[in-house]
Design a protein around this motif. Structure first.
Motif, mmCIF file in Angstrom:
data_model
loop_
_atom_site.group_PDB
_atom_site.id
_atom_site.type_symbol
_atom_site.label_atom_id
_atom_site.label_comp_id
_atom_site.label_asym_id
_atom_site.label_seq_id
_atom_site.Cartn_x
_atom_site.Cartn_y
_atom_site.Cartn_z
ATOM 1 N N LEU A 242 0.532 -1.549 -0.086
ATOM 2 C CA LEU A 242 0.010 0.436 0.253
ATOM 3 C C LEU A 242 0.727 1.220 0.083
ATOM 4 C CD1 LEU A 242 -2.574 -0.897 2.681
ATOM 5 C CD2 LEU A 242 -2.838 -0.988 0.072
ATOM 6 N N LEU A 243 1.831 1.283 0.623
ATOM 7 C CA LEU A 243 2.824 2.592 0.373
ATOM 8 C C LEU A 243 4.180 2.051 0.871
ATOM 9 C CD1 LEU A 243 3.214 5.230 1.574
ATOM 10 C CD2 LEU A 243 2.684 4.498 3.687
ATOM 11 N N THR B 220 -1.077 9.493 5.620
ATOM 12 C CA THR B 220 -2.831 8.932 4.772
ATOM 13 C C THR B 220 -3.066 7.595 4.388
ATOM 14 O OG1 THR B 220 -4.208 11.054 5.663
ATOM 15 C CG2 THR B 220 -4.738 8.849 4.697
ATOM 16 N N VAL B 221 -2.467 6.216 4.675
ATOM 17 C CA VAL B 221 -1.983 5.076 3.546
ATOM 18 C C VAL B 221 -3.344 4.816 2.671
ATOM 19 C CG1 VAL B 221 -1.946 3.252 3.702
ATOM 20 C CG2 VAL B 221 -0.796 4.523 4.747
ATOM 21 N N THR B 222 -3.799 4.652 1.787
ATOM 22 C CA THR B 222 -5.021 4.238 1.169
ATOM 23 C C THR B 222 -5.021 2.903 0.226
ATOM 24 O OG1 THR B 222 -4.071 4.856 -1.172
ATOM 25 C CG2 THR B 222 -5.526 6.164 0.562
ATOM 26 N N GLY B 223 -5.880 2.108 -0.199
ATOM 27 C CA GLY B 223 -5.829 1.167 -0.951
ATOM 28 C C GLY B 223 -6.032 -0.333 -0.110
ATOM 29 N N GLN C 84 -13.688 5.097 2.980
ATOM 30 C CA GLN C 84 -12.614 4.553 2.351
ATOM 31 C C GLN C 84 -11.873 3.859 2.416
ATOM 32 O OE1 GLN C 84 -14.287 7.828 3.592
ATOM 33 N NE2 GLN C 84 -15.783 7.571 1.714
ATOM 34 N N GLY C 85 -11.491 3.052 3.464
ATOM 35 C CA GLY C 85 -10.295 2.190 3.239
ATOM 36 C C GLY C 85 -9.493 2.583 4.221
ATOM 37 N N ARG C 86 -9.282 3.894 4.833
ATOM 38 C CA ARG C 86 -8.276 4.513 4.952
ATOM 39 C C ARG C 86 -7.785 4.530 6.165
ATOM 40 N NH1 ARG C 86 -9.770 10.428 2.822
ATOM 41 N NH2 ARG C 86 -11.894 10.019 4.352
ATOM 42 N N PHE C 87 -6.319 4.343 6.743
ATOM 43 C CA PHE C 87 -5.849 5.124 7.707
ATOM 44 C C PHE C 87 -4.800 5.125 7.979
ATOM 45 C CE2 PHE C 87 -3.705 1.524 6.509
ATOM 46 C CZ PHE C 87 -2.212 1.244 6.658
ATOM 47 N N VAL D 170 6.953 1.192 5.387
ATOM 48 C CA VAL D 170 6.473 0.535 4.522
ATOM 49 C C VAL D 170 5.645 0.165 5.382
ATOM 50 C CG1 VAL D 170 6.608 -1.720 2.992
ATOM 51 C CG2 VAL D 170 8.573 0.032 3.193
ATOM 52 N N ALA D 171 4.098 -0.167 4.209
ATOM 53 C CA ALA D 171 2.914 -0.458 5.073
ATOM 54 C C ALA D 171 2.540 -1.577 3.408
ATOM 55 C CB ALA D 171 1.437 0.360 5.226
#
Length: 923
Positions: free
Chosen positions: A820-821, A838-841, A898-901, A913-914
């Motif tokens: 994701l990141l 902010t991490v999306t995906g 929206q699936g974000r954290f 790294v995520a």
């Protein structure tokens, strides 16, 4: 055996009277009521039980049957409901329940009655009923008359304490014959029975009394075989006078006749071989060691023999005497008082050519339930003359071959019935040729007769199929098969049609695996990754025609609940053995988590599980590297799970989808390293523990109490009732961090009140470093856990992120490991002190995500916090990082709609790294 079903026809003649209507004429009921619950039968319990539309349930047919009708059950079918017979027939017009009577030694096609409740089949207050050719659990018969139980198979199911057949109350003219009692509790005839016949049955018992008769006068027991670990073979007790015990084999047991039953009772022509040292007979309450001793004292058993009969192993479980068991052969009374003149499988008396006839007047009936034959079996096969399979457009010429096994030799006569309405052919040749002119499916059969009265019949296993000339037409269907593998699928091409036999089906699943070729027409396959795959199927028939087609197949992981396990070690490459070694650079290890070799093949993660939760530890590494875990067979992802340096022991929780055949792959990136793996639980659609996230909360920080965990000691922590965890929670998701450790050691978290696991450390502590790891641990009976420290002292910090309960809302859906990141991408900036990213995906609508966080190129000691975007940042931590180290940690992170954290860095600068391994969706 294939049965010819009679159809009831009626013709009515009516007279017409001018001015009056014709009277109504009732249709004669059908002679046969059909029951067939197979998927292809199209059964209907609301119909009338015709061959075209049979009943599904035998009880429905039983409630509809009339005198003279036969309830016909399909061969090899299984009825899972109870059967209670309440309707009666008439003299000469019984109601018959018919399955597939024995027709040979190896014929076990009886349809079965197998109630889930394990209730017996019941016949109460009925008369003129026949039950034949069925596999039955237990039978209770009471208050009835003229009932026949014949050619049935009784076998003990579970731990039933009931006899296989129990007859009670005022009953008369009950016949129990030509049946197998296999590992049952035998046959019991109770007080009130009269004129009962027990003939040509086989009792293969593991214990108990085979035939137990009490207060039942005029009971005839003839030509039965009683063998096995019997407590007693036959007991005739109470007022059972005027009975007969004739022609039986009682092997390894005894016969007992009470004083009241001895009056008018005849005992003769039996073979009784008792246990050594015990009486063979008890007559009028007195024991006798041998037939001679019995006869000398009572006159009974004049032709009885003591002989250990042996049976043919090839025919087990049927007790067929061996050819050298001469005592049983051609030595019986040919005219018993009552009962069948055919044996268990339908043979009549047959004269053995090598044994002298020892019966009355040189007769040659055998003792026991089986008449020894020279003609043992026949098998009929059909083959086309142009192509091997007997299938093709008409006119179709077929060779029929009857292979008979005749141990006595001599001429055989073959009668072929071609099944198409043409005249049967009788010949001395075992192979005949026949041309079928009509289209349809035909079942030829053969009857073979030897010169001594032996007779055997057989029909082909598959019909001769005469078709109209047409083209090969391909038909493809498919459906998910997730009960074994989470991405399992079956492709079915059996709907393919051709005038010729299909010779092969080839399935190419389009994922790089080896194609499967068979002649079944179906193939199952487990994909390694979800998504849409194109399966190519190629079919070839006997004429050489070939057709190919594509079937798009979409497979996805089922949403699943969680099952926590006591830590189970499934991998330790340090264990001795040629297969265990360090993983080298780029080397992989396919770990079977379903049936791991480390447990001797015992099941750890059951079939159908979608993902496994492991605690993975790297030890004795030689350089900076990382381990990656992913489903076996899938493409290697760019994600990582455990980052380690030389000589570091680093543990991390891993959630990974289960690949085909229960395997996950573990890969080492660089250098060499030993790997240890402990299974902590798994996700499966068939469990009922669902995830519920909570706002991250701190439950314990021993630094605030000033008391660290001591050496070889545990600290109890109450979880239920804290941090939003309810009393009904079964397992809890925690982040445990060790800090200020005085020695290299490890922590283990486990349910309070249970023993410390032999395996299953959760994190490895190091002096001078803060070491985190996420754990999933079952709660003890009081809602607590224990945290154990092995060596030295260390402080412990415990944060809660969620729990599992039957009332939870989150179902877990694994994903192929996905990045994701990576803040390093394209020269990206580090996350600075107090910075947030902010991490999306994560798929929209998820409640939480299972991610692996890694801090790298860290400039000073810090910690990272992850939480749902848009909510308040919690006072917890997910990962503790140190300078110049790559530090990973598994995190179960709440996400927004929206699936974000968000990710927060406390101090200094660090890259982050995520990697995503799955998510929880709300139901």
């Amino acid at each position: 055996m294939r049965l010819r079903h009679a159809v009831g026809l009626s013709a009515a003649v009516v007279s017409a009277v001018v001015g009056l209507p014709l009277p109504a004429v009732a249709a004669e009921p059908a002679a046969v009521i059909y029951v067939d619950n197979s998927p292809s039968a199209g059964c209907d319990d609301h119909g009338t039980g015709t061959a075209a539309k049979p009943y599904c349930t035998v009880q429905v047919a039983a409630d509809a049957a009339l005198p003279g009708q036969t309830v016909q059950l399909a061969p090899n079918s299984e009825q899972l409901g109870d059967l209670v017979i309440t309707r009666s027939g008439e003299i000469g017009k019984p109601i018959t329940f018919r399955g597939s009577p024995f027709t040979g030694i190896n014929d076990y096609t009886q349809p079965s009655i197998s109630p889930k409740s394990r209730n017996p089949v019941r016949l109460t207050n009925v008369h003129d009923v026949v039950v034949t050719g069925l596999g039955l659990p237990t039978v209770e018969l009471s208050g009835s008359s003229r009932v026949e139980l014949s050619q049935n198979w009784y076998e003990e199911v579970g731990e039933s304490l009931r006899p296989a057949v129990a007859v009670s109350g005022q009953v008369e003219q009950i016949t129990i014959e030509r049946s197998v009692f296999y590992h049952t509790r035998g046959l019991v005839i109770g007080a009130g029975a009269q004129h009962t016949t027990i003939a040509a049955n086989q009792f293969s018992m593991s214990a108990g009394v085979a035939i137990d008769i009490t207060d039942a006068p005029d009971t005839v027991v003839n030509n039965n075989t009683l063998t096995g670990g019997l407590t007693q073979g036959l007991a005739l007790k109470g007022a059972s006078a005027g009975s007969a015990i004739v022609n039986n084999i009682v092997n390894g047991s005894s016969v007992s006749v009470s004083a009241a039953a001895a009056t008018g009772t005849r005992l003769d022509y039996n073979i009784v071989h008792p246990v050594q040292g015990l009486p063979a007979y008890t007559w009028a309450d007195r024991g006798y060691q041998s037939p001679a001793e019995l006869n000398g004292a009572t006159g009974q058993g004049a032709h009885d023999i003591d002989h250990a009969i042996t049976f043919e192993n090839a025919f087990l479980p049927l007790a067929v005497p061996t050819l050298d068991s001469n005592a049983a052969i051609d030595s019986a009374d040919p005219l018993p008082v009552r009962g069948t003149f055919t044996d268990l499988v339908g043979n009549g008396p047959t004269d053995h050519p090598l044994v002298a006839n020892g019966g009355p007047n040189s007769s040659f009936r055998d003792r026991g339930s089986y008449e020894v034959q020279g003609l043992l079996s026949v098998e009929l096969k059909a083959a086309g003359t142009v192509h091997p399979a007997p299938t093709g457009p008409g006119p179709l010429t077929v060779d029929l071959t009857a292979e008979a096994f005749n141990q006595w030799g001599g001429a055989l006569t073959y009668t072929f019935d071609f099944g198409d309405g043409s005249a049967p052919l009788t010949t001395a040749e075992k192979t005949v040729r026949h041309t079928y002119l009509k289209t349809g499916g035909f079942v030829p059969k053969v009857t073979v007769i030897d010169t001594r009265g032996g007779r055997k019949s057989d029909a082909v296993d598959f019909p001769v199929n005469v078709t109209s000339d047409s083209q090969l037409t391909l038909s493809l269907t498919g459906h998910a098969m997730n009960q074994r593998d989470p991405l399992g699928f079956q492709v079915d091409a059996t709907g393919t049609t051709s005038p010729w036999a299909i010779t092969s089906y080839t399935f190419d699943f389009g994922d790089g695996t080896t194609p499967v070729t068979n002649n079944v027409g179906r193939a199952e396959h487990a994909f390694a990754e979800p998504g849409t795959h194109t399966v190519k199927v190629t079919v070839t028939d006997d004429s050489g025609q070939t057709r190919s087609g594509d079937l798009p197949v979409t497979v996805n992981y089922d949403a699943a609940g969680f099952k926590a396990l006591s830590p189970t070690r499934v991998l330790d490459t340090r264990w001795p053995g040629a297969q265990n070694h360090k993983l080298g650079p780029g080397e992989t290890w396919n770990l079977n988590v379903r049936y791991p070799s480390a447990t001797g093949g015992a099941t750890v993660v059951p079939p159908g599980a979608t993902a496994v939760v492991l605690n993975l530890t790297a030890t004795e590494g030689t350089q900076n590297s990382f381990l990656s875990a992913y489903p076996t067979g899938g493409a290697r992802p760019i994600t990582s799970n455990v980052n380690f340096g030389p000589n570091q022991d680093v543990a991390n929780l891993v959630t990974v989808p289960v690949g085909p055949d229960g395997q996950v792959t573990i890969r080492n990136n660089a250098g060499t390293v030993h790997v240890v793996g402990d299974v902590l639980g798994y996700y499966s659609p068939y469990t009922d523990q669902w995830y519920q996230p909570v706002a991250p909360a701190r439950l314990l920080d021993t630094r605030t109490t000033g008391t660290p965990l001591g050496q070889d000691s545990s600290r109890r922590l109450k979880i239920a009732g804290q941090g939003g965890v309810p009393a009904d929670a079964t397992s809890v998701v925690l982040n445990i961090t060790s800090t200020e450790s005085s020695a290299n050691s490890f922590f283990t978290a486990y349910p309070a009140g249970s023993a410390l696991p032999v395996y299953g450390s959760n994190l490895n502590t190091v002096p001078g470093r803060d070491i985190p790891n996420q754990v999933v641990v079952p709660l003890g009976a009081d809602g607590s856990i224990d945290i154990y420290n092995h060596v030295g002292t260390a402080h412990a910090i415990v944060d809660v992120f969620g729990y599992y309960t039957p009332n939870g809302k989150g179902r877990f859906v694994p994903v192929v490991p996905t990045r994701l990141l990576d803040s390093r991408d394209n020269g990206g900036a580090k996350l600075g002190p107090g910075g947030t990213r902010t991490v999306t995906g994560v798929p929209a609508g998820a409640m939480a995500a299972a991610v692996n966080l890694t801090a790298t190129e860290t400039e000073q000691k810090t910690h990272l916090i992850a939480w749902a975007t848009g909510s308040a940042r919690p006072d917890t931590s997910n990962l503790n990082a140190s300078p110049n180290l790559d530090v990973p940690n598994h995190a179960t992170v709440p996400v927004d709609a929206q699936g974000r954290f968000d990710l927060f860095n406390n101090a200094g600068n660090t890259h982050v790294v995520a990697d995503l391994f799955g998510y929880y969706q709300a139901w």
